[in-house]
Design an enzyme around this catalytic site. Sequence first.
Site, mmCIF file in Angstrom:
data_model
loop_
_atom_site.group_PDB
_atom_site.id
_atom_site.type_symbol
_atom_site.label_atom_id
_atom_site.label_comp_id
_atom_site.label_asym_id
_atom_site.label_seq_id
_atom_site.Cartn_x
_atom_site.Cartn_y
_atom_site.Cartn_z
ATOM 1 N N ILE A 45 0.831 -1.207 0.000
ATOM 2 C CA ILE A 45 0.000 0.000 0.000
ATOM 3 C C ILE A 45 0.862 1.253 0.000
ATOM 4 O O ILE A 45 0.569 2.221 -0.696
ATOM 5 C CB ILE A 45 -0.975 -0.021 1.190
ATOM 6 C CG1 ILE A 45 -2.076 -1.039 0.908
ATOM 7 C CG2 ILE A 45 -1.569 1.355 1.449
ATOM 8 C CD1 ILE A 45 -3.004 -1.294 2.061
ATOM 9 N N GLU A 46 1.948 1.244 0.756
ATOM 10 C CA GLU A 46 2.792 2.440 0.858
ATOM 11 C C GLU A 46 3.529 2.761 -0.434
ATOM 12 O O GLU A 46 3.581 3.920 -0.832
ATOM 13 C CB GLU A 46 3.800 2.292 2.003
ATOM 14 C CG GLU A 46 3.183 2.346 3.375
ATOM 15 C CD GLU A 46 2.484 3.666 3.665
ATOM 16 O OE1 GLU A 46 2.930 4.714 3.179
ATOM 17 O OE2 GLU A 46 1.476 3.634 4.375
#
Length: 176
Positions: A48-49
Amino acid sequence: FEKYKKNIITQGRIDEGRRLLRQYKMQLKKAADKYGVPPQYIVALWGIETSYGDNTGGFSVVESLATLAYDGRRSEYFRGELINALKILDGGHIAAYDMSGSWAGAMGQCQFMPGSFLSYAEDYDGDGRRDIWDTQADIFASIANYLRQNGWNADRDNNFNVLLKWNRSRYFATAV
């Protein structure tokens, strides 16, 4: 949440996460055993990051933080982060020209702000540097350490709140 989920959690990202779980199985298991955070959560946050390290940002962290430190809206916060970035450089963890990240100063494959780096980044491979840019063992251990230090507990159902805190800290760093 549904709009966020639709845009961020794609089938391609899920498939890549599963592939990387298999590829880094041993490194993830070591981090999971030490910090008590299951590998799938480490990989999910990594995905996600930064899309598993593919999108870490191309801005000079020092230049970004110096600019934001004089923006006025949250200059005190960003001045502190600039000082923290200089401490990281002084510690020899990365060279200034390699210290890249987001426009707001979030760094490496786990997108830590410099203060989070100083608090949570780990030198898991034992080379004397906490390398959240290129060293998978350090990246995985740093993500797991962040979660553990912020309340992750394998025996509790409170872990969702820890994940929300991760998301809020990232939002705080970039919502200028």
